[in-house]
Write an enzyme that holds these catalytic residues in place. Sequence first.
Site, PDB file in Angstrom:
ATOM      1  N   HIS A 177       0.834  -1.205   0.000  1.00 13.97           N
ATOM      2  CA  HIS A 177       0.000   0.000   0.000  1.00 13.97           C
ATOM      3  C   HIS A 177       0.869   1.257   0.000  1.00 13.97           C
ATOM      4  CE1 HIS A 177      -3.282  -2.743   0.908  1.00 13.97           C
ATOM      5  NE2 HIS A 177      -4.140  -1.733   0.857  1.00 13.97           N
ATOM      6  N   HIS A 219       1.647  -3.663   9.232  1.00 10.84           N
ATOM      7  CA  HIS A 219       3.068  -3.564   8.913  1.00 10.84           C
ATOM      8  C   HIS A 219       3.823  -2.924  10.065  1.00 10.84           C
ATOM      9  CE1 HIS A 219       2.800  -4.687   4.643  1.00 10.84           C
ATOM     10  NE2 HIS A 219       1.668  -3.996   4.624  1.00 10.84           N
TER      11      HIS A 219
END
Length: 257
Positions: A177, A219
């Site tokens: 992303h 993440h």
Amino acid sequence: MPSPRSSRERRAGGSGGRLEFLSLSQRGAAAPDSPSRRREPAGAAAAPLPEEDCMKLNPSFVGIALSSLLAIDLWASKRLGVCAGEGSAWGSARPLMKVIEVSGHGIPWLLGTFYGLCQSDSSAAREVLLNLLFALLLDLVMVAVVKGLVRRPRPTHNKMDMFVTISVDKYSFPSGHATRAALVCRFVLRHLVLAVPLRVLVVLWALIVSISRVMLGRHNMTDVLFGLLLGYALYGVVEHCWLSPATAPALFALWSH
């Protein structure tokens, strides 16, 4: 009772009938072995430590620094994962974070670009959209390759309820992303004519998408930072390999009406 003379003779006879003398200079080299040394097996000299053991016992400064940075990364990422679950500190904002997650997903961007390419009547627009499609595909391939090579697991506090995942999405490094956000941001600012407020919104969108990856627990911070750098660099590759009717006539002939 044995006489002193017979005792001396027996001691002399034990050495072959001769008296032996040992000088001080010879003591270190010719001293008889002690019982403890005689019990040591032959060839039991101290062997040097293997090189890998020496490295473990004496880690380099770079190794210590990297280990410290990794520990800080894991600690800070867990502290910032305030939307990782419904029971987290900002768990009520998790649905909003998941909407932002979808806005940076690859599938909506691929479908939207493909649809715009099919509906476009302008050759200039088709050129921009075709290169955006190329950039998105390049991004997917590069992120998948790096994830497959590094294979860093996702944070332990992450919930695997992500929108449309594939096999490599179980790995964390880098953030796809964040890579896509940086790539699309540079592409849009370079090739679309936008008013200043819209340009600011594009930059804010890229930053919010990147930050949301840590807040959702998807993440670690280093995954996102490397993803931003990778996306920024991938745009340079797209610019270098820019597709035009002169360099890729077959592609443009395919999309021409």
